[in-house]
Motif scaffolding. Structure first.
Motif, mmCIF file in Angstrom:
data_model
loop_
_atom_site.group_PDB
_atom_site.id
_atom_site.type_symbol
_atom_site.label_atom_id
_atom_site.label_comp_id
_atom_site.label_asym_id
_atom_site.label_seq_id
_atom_site.Cartn_x
_atom_site.Cartn_y
_atom_site.Cartn_z
ATOM 1 N N TYR A 3 8.839 -0.947 -2.587
ATOM 2 C CA TYR A 3 8.571 -2.073 -3.471
ATOM 3 C C TYR A 3 9.762 -3.031 -3.502
ATOM 4 O O TYR A 3 9.584 -4.254 -3.522
ATOM 5 N N ARG A 4 10.969 -2.499 -3.481
ATOM 6 C CA ARG A 4 12.143 -3.371 -3.478
ATOM 7 C C ARG A 4 12.196 -4.199 -2.194
ATOM 8 O O ARG A 4 12.603 -5.364 -2.211
ATOM 9 N N ASP A 5 11.770 -3.605 -1.080
ATOM 10 C CA ASP A 5 11.702 -4.362 0.173
ATOM 11 C C ASP A 5 10.735 -5.535 0.032
ATOM 12 O O ASP A 5 11.031 -6.658 0.461
ATOM 13 N N GLU A 17 15.787 10.193 -13.973
ATOM 14 C CA GLU A 17 14.518 10.726 -14.480
ATOM 15 C C GLU A 17 14.511 10.738 -16.010
ATOM 16 O O GLU A 17 13.507 10.392 -16.643
ATOM 17 N N ALA A 18 15.651 11.108 -16.601
ATOM 18 C CA ALA A 18 15.746 11.158 -18.066
ATOM 19 C C ALA A 18 15.619 9.770 -18.677
ATOM 20 O O ALA A 18 14.943 9.580 -19.700
ATOM 21 N N ARG A 19 16.268 8.774 -18.052
ATOM 22 C CA ARG A 19 16.196 7.401 -18.560
ATOM 23 C C ARG A 19 14.778 6.849 -18.419
ATOM 24 O O ARG A 19 14.274 6.159 -19.327
ATOM 25 N N SER A 20 14.109 7.161 -17.318
ATOM 26 C CA SER A 20 12.724 6.722 -17.126
ATOM 27 C C SER A 20 11.818 7.295 -18.211
ATOM 28 O O SER A 20 10.969 6.590 -18.767
ATOM 29 N N ARG A 71 0.833 -1.210 0.000
ATOM 30 C CA ARG A 71 0.000 0.000 0.000
ATOM 31 C C ARG A 71 0.864 1.254 0.000
ATOM 32 O O ARG A 71 0.493 2.283 -0.551
ATOM 33 N N ALA A 72 2.049 1.160 0.598
ATOM 34 C CA ALA A 72 2.935 2.324 0.692
ATOM 35 C C ALA A 72 3.451 2.772 -0.667
ATOM 36 O O ALA A 72 3.848 3.926 -0.835
ATOM 37 N N VAL A 73 3.443 1.883 -1.654
ATOM 38 C CA VAL A 73 3.952 2.262 -2.969
ATOM 39 C C VAL A 73 2.867 2.843 -3.872
ATOM 40 O O VAL A 73 3.119 3.170 -5.031
ATOM 41 N N GLY A 74 1.644 2.966 -3.367
ATOM 42 C CA GLY A 74 0.618 3.683 -4.116
ATOM 43 C C GLY A 74 -0.201 2.855 -5.072
ATOM 44 O O GLY A 74 -0.896 3.383 -5.943
ATOM 45 N N ARG A 75 -0.181 1.521 -4.925
ATOM 46 C CA ARG A 75 -0.962 0.670 -5.818
ATOM 47 C C ARG A 75 -2.464 0.893 -5.652
ATOM 48 O O ARG A 75 -3.232 0.568 -6.535
ATOM 49 N N ALA A 76 -2.856 1.432 -4.508
ATOM 50 C CA ALA A 76 -4.288 1.614 -4.258
ATOM 51 C C ALA A 76 -4.868 2.816 -5.015
ATOM 52 O O ALA A 76 -6.066 3.014 -5.046
ATOM 53 N N THR A 77 -4.030 3.645 -5.628
ATOM 54 C CA THR A 77 -4.519 4.835 -6.323
ATOM 55 C C THR A 77 -4.029 4.848 -7.768
ATOM 56 O O THR A 77 -3.140 5.621 -8.121
ATOM 57 N N ASN A 97 4.351 6.093 -13.785
ATOM 58 C CA ASN A 97 3.850 5.756 -12.456
ATOM 59 C C ASN A 97 4.272 4.338 -12.067
ATOM 60 O O ASN A 97 4.689 4.083 -10.923
ATOM 61 N N GLU A 98 4.186 3.419 -13.030
ATOM 62 C CA GLU A 98 4.613 2.047 -12.772
ATOM 63 C C GLU A 98 6.126 1.977 -12.546
ATOM 64 O O GLU A 98 6.594 1.265 -11.653
ATOM 65 N N ILE A 99 6.877 2.702 -13.353
ATOM 66 C CA ILE A 99 8.336 2.734 -13.186
ATOM 67 C C ILE A 99 8.694 3.243 -11.792
ATOM 68 O O ILE A 99 9.524 2.657 -11.092
ATOM 69 N N ASN A 100 8.067 4.330 -11.375
ATOM 70 C CA ASN A 100 8.351 4.902 -10.056
ATOM 71 C C ASN A 100 7.981 3.939 -8.936
ATOM 72 O O ASN A 100 8.654 3.889 -7.900
ATOM 73 N N THR A 101 6.902 3.181 -9.145
ATOM 74 C CA THR A 101 6.508 2.181 -8.167
ATOM 75 C C THR A 101 7.597 1.133 -8.000
ATOM 76 O O THR A 101 8.032 0.826 -6.882
#
Length: 199
Positions: free
Chosen positions: A98-100, A176-179, A62-68, A88-92
């Protein structure tokens, strides 16, 4: 669902224990000591160590924002929306939270496939928000796709290949540029693959 202060203390202590030792080697006595609660209190909320492990993962998830998820808007530019969805998915996937989650699950997968499958079954499916978004775009006539779920899973797999798996194995996070470059590329892939009808 709102959690109590005691539950938060338990989850925080359990997260540290699971990250350090994994599910198999985590010690309940250590968790209750660090949370400053009794075993009885812990088992009031969580039936087993596996149940507690799943609760920790859901809190991190939930902390990574999947709920929104990002919602499709027919009045906004298709390509801009799709790029924002991908970013948004990349940032997640790039987030520490998420890595944890991934590291805890991958560790359990190596130790016990049965337990890992039980954990996976409790998590929301990846790609769900992408599937909803693509389905709306198909119904609106922007792209032509006979299997939206497969298209969503394919896009999710491409995103993970760039933004998740390399980092799991210790490579640096994306700039950010690569994303943005990856997102632009995947927008082009979707548009060419599914016959984008816009300009």
């Amino acid at each position: 669902m709102k959690i109590t202060a005691k539950q938060k203390d338990i989850l925080d202590a359990a997260e540290k224990e699971f990250l350090k030792h994994g599910l198999h080697n985590a010690v309940i006595d250590q968790i209750v000591e660090n949370a400053n609660v009794s075993k009885r209190t812990l088992y009031k909320y969580y039936r087993s160590k596996l149940d507690l492990f799943q609760a920790v993962l859901m809190q991190k998830y939930r902390a990574v924002g999947r709920a929104t998820p990002i919602k499709y808007n027919k009045d906004q530019d298709f390509k801009t929306q799709l790029k924002n969805l991908i970013l948004n998915e990349i940032n997640t996937y790039q987030s520490v939270a998420y890595r944890d989650v991934a590291q805890m699950i991958l560790r359990e997968l190596m130790l016990s496939q049965d337990k890992a499958e039980k954990v996976f079954a409790q998590l929301p499916p990846t790609g769900a928000s992408i599937a909803v978004w693509l389905d709306a775009a198909v119904r609106d006539g922007y792209i032509a796709c006979s299997d939206v779920q497969m298209a969503a899973e394919s896009l999710e797999a491409h995103i993970k290949a760039f933004a998740f798996y390399p980092q799991v194995f210790g490579l640096a996070a994306l700039s950010e540029a690569r994303s943005a470059q990856i997102a632009d590329h995947l927008v082009d892939v979707i548009c060419k693959t599914y016959d984008y009808a816009g300009a």
